[in-house]
Design a protein around this motif. Structure first.
Motif, PDB file in Angstrom:
ATOM      1  N   UNK A   1      37.631  43.835  34.227  1.00 33.62           N
ATOM      2  CA  UNK A   1      39.023  44.144  34.555  1.00 33.62           C
ATOM      3  C   UNK A   1      39.251  45.639  34.391  1.00 33.62           C
ATOM      4  N   UNK A   2      39.849  46.226  35.418  1.00 36.58           N
ATOM      5  CA  UNK A   2      40.115  47.664  35.381  1.00 36.58           C
ATOM      6  C   UNK A   2      38.953  48.509  35.862  1.00 36.58           C
ATOM      7  N   UNK A   3      37.754  47.908  35.987  1.00 37.83           N
ATOM      8  CA  UNK A   3      36.605  48.737  36.386  1.00 37.83           C
ATOM      9  C   UNK A   3      36.127  48.397  37.795  1.00 37.83           C
ATOM     10  N   UNK A   4      36.083  47.084  38.093  1.00 32.33           N
ATOM     11  CA  UNK A   4      35.636  46.707  39.431  1.00 32.33           C
ATOM     12  C   UNK A   4      34.836  45.425  39.417  1.00 32.33           C
ATOM     13  N   UNK A   5      34.397  45.050  40.612  1.00 34.10           N
ATOM     14  CA  UNK A   5      33.698  43.779  40.798  1.00 34.10           C
ATOM     15  C   UNK A   5      32.474  43.990  41.663  1.00 34.10           C
TER      16      UNK A   5
END
Lengths: 490, 127
Positions: free
Chosen positions: A473-477
């Motif tokens: 969460x908040x960083x990316x996928x």
């Protein structure tokens, strides 16, 4: 000689001859002056042939005189220096040319002046014992080799205080502990603090009562990582049958759990798909009637405008439902893909320009392509694979409304698969949603049918591939997809 | 073109809707609910085409198709279904001799034009 002395002498000799050990009496120079029947039988010579011979002549079949002298000196020095029996091993070659290993016990015999009068030698044939020892050693070594070759399991033993006293097999690679670090340390180092407090005492209690207990639980590696295992615990008994500790055998099931989860997800999806397909069909019939009747009403030219407009709205909504059902039935149906030979790099390249058609803020998104140069071809349906990639790219872009990076990487992952990773620097996915991500109708977006990822999942499965997701969460996928490539000869 | 159509569907609202739709296009329509009734009707009356639902109570749509084609090989039978376009169903229906396949998820105008085209094609093939 008087009769009594004669009888005593005969008896003494009889006693010596009945003994199952070699008996020799040597003078201080090592010359044989007395022997018993055992040595006669062994070397195939009678005592008269042995008397007057140096003991090492029968002991040592090495003809080097110097070595013999050195050996005798060492033996003698040892015996005299300590004035007590000296034990050492040597070998004798018997009359059948078979070598026997003899355990010699040398006792110096002293005269009244405390000088060496002679040496009493008792020799025990330990050949069989040595052979058994060697055999056992070999079995031991073989067993250790077997145990240390088994890397998937870890064996460790604790004493009644809970300290690790032994380990074998894959212990070091499983836990990361070296012998010097862990031996005699408490087994609690391998467990979570919760389990140490609550589960371990119960496990040991079960084992004390029933002899054995098996369960699934999590253990802890040296670096703190927790991993799932199947743990089998047994009593460790001494020769009297008393419990002196516990034997643990652990199997790391991280990979199996992953696979089980994938299968479970797959089966869940299939079950949902089947159920939903049935439902979709049931919905299609009444929808067909609604649409049909609406169309017939709208065909009436005398309809007032207001009513016509209302009916058109109803018809549009019916249309919407129909499209949804149609899309859903596409997802639920297992269609065999066409079998073309495809270059994944080309498919992705062809699909990327379509992002702009989806009204995405793609101008704020930097797309990086890192494609393997010689990517093996895969078998598949180019239209279906395009659908997969376009869905994933759209999702990635929608996760970055303020812009960001979309990184697409293709790799020959070695072995059998082509690996594609699609990473964004968007808002990431809440961990609690990760399990349901590929379920039909699951959506984290306010718009959307929630079918995109489930359709992707189905298409990938139909192509004998795999899809996984990693997210923060908040960083990316990152979505990771693997497809089996076409092998030579296929 | 219009002619006499036998409509087979186990749901009354669907039968009535298709009835009204086809009558508006000038067709004469008889509708029945089951495969068994359809076979009886085909035996005793003349039809230009049968519009047959895949899912029926009693004997299935595909089984009914097979039996109709056995009795009357030249009969035009068009399958209609709520399952949408399904590879497997389409293949099986074709093998059993159906003349066409219509999904209930199509729009009404598409259904009518498809229906008319299929009957026309089928009749030309028979000639």
């Amino acid at each position: 000689m008087d009769p009594i002395s004669q009888a005593t002498q005969i008896l003494n000799q009889k006693i010596l001859d009945e003994a199952n050990v070699i008996m020799l009496y040597l003078d201080p120079h090592g010359i044989i002056s007395m022997c018993n029947k055992k040595i006669e039988e062994m070397v195939g010579k009678n005592r008269r042939e042995l008397f007057g011979k140096h003991w090492l002549d029968i002991l040592c079949h090495d003809s080097n005189v110097v070595i013999k002298q050195q050996m005798f000196k060492a033996v003698l020095d040892g015996a005299i220096a300590y004035k007590r029996p000296n034990i050492f091993e040597g070998s004798i070659v018997d009359c059948n040319k078979k070598e026997h290993i003899i355990s010699w016990n040398i006792t110096p015999m002293l005269n009244e002046s405390d000088d060496l009068a002679g040496l009493l030698l008792l020799g025990n044939d330990v050949t069989l014992l040595k052979e058994r020892e060697a055999s056992l050693k070999k079995i031991d070594e073989t067993l250790l080799n077997i145990l240390s070759s088994i890397k998937e399991y870890s064996l460790y033993v604790i004493n009644l205080e809970g300290n690790i006293t032994y380990y074998e097999m894959g212990f070091e690679s499983m836990f990361g502990w070296l012998k010097s670090d862990i031996i005699f340390k408490h087994v609690g180092l391998l467990h979570t603090s919760d389990d140490l407090k609550h589960k371990l005492p119960l496990i040991l209690e079960q084992v004390r009562t029933n002899g054995h207990y098996e369960l699934r639980l999590s253990l802890v590696k040296k670096d703190g990582r927790i991993f799932p295992v199947i743990l089998s615990v047994n009593q460790f008994l001494d020769n009297e049958g008393s419990i002196i500790g516990y034997i643990f055998i652990a199997k790391d099931i991280t990979e199996e759990n992953k696979l089980e989860y994938q299968i479970f997800q797959s089966e869940k999806m299939a079950a949902v798909g089947k159920l939903a397909a049935g439902m979709a069909h049931e919905i299609n019939n009444p929808l067909f009637v609604i649409s049909g009747r609406l169309q017939m009403l709208l065909g009436n030219k005398k309809l007032p405008k207001g009513l016509r407009d209302d009916l058109k709205i109803i018809d549009n909504q019916a249309d919407r439902i129909r499209n949804l059902i149609d899309r859903f039935l596409t997802f639920a149906r297992k269609t065999s893909p066409n079998e073309e030979r495809l270059d994944v790099n080309k498919i992705i390249t062809n699909v990327l320009p379509f992002l702009s058609y989806h009204k995405l803020p793609s101008h704020k998104i930097r797309i990086t392509k890192d494609f393997a140069k010689k990517l093996p071809l895969i078998k598949g349906d180019s239209h279906q694979l395009q659908e997969v990639f376009i869905n994933l790219f759209i999702n990635a872009c929608q996760a970055m409304p303020e812009g960001g990076r979309l990184i697409i990487k293709t790799v020959n992952s070695g072995g059998e698969f082509v690996r594609i990773s699609i990473s964004d620097t968007g808002h990431g996915i809440d961990p609690k949603n990760l399990n349901n991500l590929f379920m039909p109708f699951f959506s984290t977006k306010s718009e959307g049918t929630g079918l995109g990822l489930s359709i992707c999942y189905n298409i990938i499965k139909n192509h004998h591939g795999f899809i996984e997701v990693e997210s923060q969460v908040g960083k990316g996928t990152t979505f990771i997809i693997k497809f089996p490539f076409i092998k030579k000869g296929e | 073109m219009p002619g006499r159509i036998l409509v087979v569907d186990d749901e009354l609202p669907v039968r009535d809707m298709i009835n009204d739709l086809l009558k508006r296009e000038g067709f004469q329509v008889k509708s029945v609910a089951t495969g068994e009734e359809a076979l009886e009707a085909v035996d005793n009356e003349d039809f230009d085409a049968v519009l047959l639902d895949v899912k029926l109570t009693g004997i299935s749509g595909l089984e009914t198709l097979k039996k109709i084609k056995t009795k009357k090989p030249d009969m035009v039978v068009i399958m209609i279904t709520g399952f949408g376009y399904d590879d497997e169903l389409v293949t099986k229906s074709n093998e059993l001799g159906c003349s066409g396949y219509i999904g209930k998820n199509s729009s009404i105008s598409q259904i009518i034009s498809c229906f008319k085209a299929l009957i026309k094609d089928a009749k030309e093939k028979i000639k």
